[in-house]
Scaffold this active site. Structure first.
Site, PDB file in Angstrom:
ATOM      1  N   HIS A 104      40.626  -6.942 -10.939  1.00  0.00           N
ATOM      2  CA  HIS A 104      40.676  -5.765  -9.742  1.00  0.00           C
ATOM      3  C   HIS A 104      40.825  -6.432  -8.377  1.00  0.00           C
ATOM      4  O   HIS A 104      39.982  -7.890  -8.208  1.00  0.00           O
ATOM      5  CB  HIS A 104      39.226  -5.050  -9.443  1.00  0.00           C
ATOM      6  CG  HIS A 104      38.677  -4.211 -10.812  1.00  0.00           C
ATOM      7  ND1 HIS A 104      38.172  -4.965 -11.864  1.00  0.00           N
ATOM      8  CD2 HIS A 104      38.840  -3.027 -11.138  1.00  0.00           C
ATOM      9  CE1 HIS A 104      37.756  -4.056 -12.761  1.00  0.00           C
ATOM     10  NE2 HIS A 104      38.337  -2.522 -12.212  1.00  0.00           N
ATOM     11  N   ASP A 107      37.524  -7.968  -7.245  1.00  0.00           N
ATOM     12  CA  ASP A 107      36.887  -9.026  -8.234  1.00  0.00           C
ATOM     13  C   ASP A 107      37.088 -10.361  -7.533  1.00  0.00           C
ATOM     14  O   ASP A 107      36.479 -11.344  -7.440  1.00  0.00           O
ATOM     15  CB  ASP A 107      37.242  -9.038  -9.493  1.00  0.00           C
ATOM     16  CG  ASP A 107      37.159  -7.919 -10.228  1.00  0.00           C
ATOM     17  OD1 ASP A 107      36.329  -7.222  -9.893  1.00  0.00           O
ATOM     18  OD2 ASP A 107      38.033  -7.595 -11.223  1.00  0.00           O
TER      19      ASP A 107
END
Ligand code: XLS
Ligand code: NI
Ligand code: NI
Length: 442
Positions: A104, A107
């Site tokens: 993501h 992240d």
């Protein structure tokens, strides 16, 4: 790129030592270089590591904070910590022999105070990731945007009642698509983390679904505009974090996509534990997607039969995985998809070495399931059984039913004048379960 200091100094690249090996840090079934039907096992299985769990997961749960402290998570500047963390991640990808990774946006790079600052952080980290991909040969299976952690998304992203939040989410996905393209991502995933509702008392369900569809159309248009060729994937999940999520399961996902004219642009990323949370088996979700020609990729994990939430465990259930593999191979495989370990360590598993044990178990179980499924399909006993069970539709009036030549009238006449009462035939479930057991256990 120069080799940096090792983050896993005591662990060598994991080797396949065969089923006889009793060394814990070795594969027994996954041999990435073994050639099967002209392709390596690594090419067949396309394993991927989930950045969020393996490199951002700290073991926190609703009852307590994180337990996992990684040695590379040191330093004051969040962007340079993110780079070092990524060095550790790519060392892990190589040592565990995974050809792909997934992330993501949030992240990999810290969220800034403004969207512009977040984008600047992301650009720096994406440049670093690109260099690491080039140096190691590890590729990006898919990228996605985190539209569920930040409090601004508490009432949804594309389904938020506030158009301002919709706009922010659109801006975030625009950037996530750009960076996924920049890193050569082969797919892009939409998991509607908070795209659902907590209560219908405050929800206009029809309007929210219209907005979600509008959002996906905008994403399709933008991908086209920038020349992103990766496959779009919807990842269904029935609930958690919201009480009800609009992409409940594959069947409701297909209905949603077809309702809004999106079906040509999407396939499904099926997650094992999401299937079971929806009250289905993993194999059921695969079969439903395959029947619609929309099987895209797999989020490989498992739930716990005694718990009703997404426990994201590594799956070592060879029976479940073999059945899934039979359906995947029958459908012609995953194409640009792969098996992404959307799975995390248990809270007390705090050693870096535990990351290796976890993935070795998951990869070996999938590799063994792959081999067993190939044997099952090569021998064809199960398929022959099913084919013969439906063989009355292959000719005569059965064929006329399938081809649309029969009518209620013609069938009534047939029953009254020729066929009479049908003779019951056994479904032979126990015989088939024993047959499966012979493949699994000899
Ligand atoms: C959460 C989802 C998530 C997606 C990516 O349950 O599985 O991890 O895979 O957003
Ligand atoms: Ni997932
Ligand atoms: Ni999940």
């Amino acid at each position: 790129m120069k080799t940096r200091q090792s983050h896993f100094p005591r662990i060598k690249t994991i080797a396949c030592e065969g089923p006889g090996s009793d060394r814990p840090l070795a594969f027994r079934h996954y041999n990435p270089d073994e050639v099967i039907d002209g392709r390596t096992m690594s090419d067949h299985l396309r394993f991927s590591i989930a950045y969020w769990h393996s490199f951002r997961g700290v073991g926190s749960d609703p009852f307590g904070p994180g337990t996992i402290v990684r040695p590379w998570e040191k330093g004051r500047d969040a962007v340079s910590v993110a780079k070092t963390r990524m060095d550790a991640a790519f060392e892990f990808f190589q040592k565990i022999r995974a050809p792909f990774w997934c992330f993501h946006d949030r992240d990999i790079a810290p969220e800034g105070r403004t969207l512009a600052e977040s984008n600047r952080h992301l650009d720096k980290i994406v440049a670093h990731a690109k260099a690491l991909q080039k140096a190691t040969g590890v590729k990006l299976l898919w990228g996605t945007a985190n539209l569920f952690s930040n409090p601004r998304y508490m009432c949804g992203a594309a389904t938020n009642p506030d158009a301002h939040v919709f706009a922010y989410a659109a801006a975030q996905v625009k950037k996530a698509l750009e960076v996924t393209k920049e890193l050569g991502g082969e797919n892009y995933v939409f998991w509607g983390g908070r795209e659902g509702y907590e209560t219908l008392l405050n929800t206009d369900l029809k309007r929210e679904q219209d907005h979600l569809a509008r959002f996906l159309h905008l994403a399709v248009d933008y991908a086209k505009a920038i020349g992103f060729k990766g496959q779009f994937l919807i990842e269904p999940k029935p609930k958690e974090p919201t009480k009800h999520q609009y992409d409940f399961d594959v069947a409701s996902g297909i209905a949603f996509l077809r309702t809004y004219g999106l079906e040509k642009h999407f396939k499904f990323n099926i997650e094992t534990n999401h299937a079971t949370l929806a009250g289905h088996t993993f194999q059921h979700e695969i079969e439903v997607a395959a029947a619609a020609g929309m099987l895209g990729s797999i989020d490989a994990n498992a739930g716990d039969t005694l718990l009703g939430w997404d426990t994201d465990q590594f799956n070592t259930d060879v029976r479940e995985l073999t059945l899934a593999m039979v359906s995947i191979l029958k459908a012609g495989g995953l194409g640009s998809g792969g098996f992404n370990f959307d799975a995390k360590l248990r809270r007390p598993s705090i050693d870096p070495e535990d990351l290796f044990h976890a993935h070795i178990g998951g990869m070996d179980a999938y590799a063994l399931a792959f081999k067993l499924a190939r044997r099952i399909l090569a021998e064809g006993k199960l398929e022959q059984f099913v084919a013969s069970r439906y063989s009355s539709y292959d000719s005569g009036f059965g064929q006329e039913i399938e081809t649309g030549k029969a009518s209620f009238k013609s069938l009534e006449k047939l029953v009254l004048t020729q066929l009479g009462e049908p003779k019951p035939k056994s479904g032979k479930q126990e015989y088939l379960e024993n047959l499966l057991a012979r493949y699994l256990h000899g």
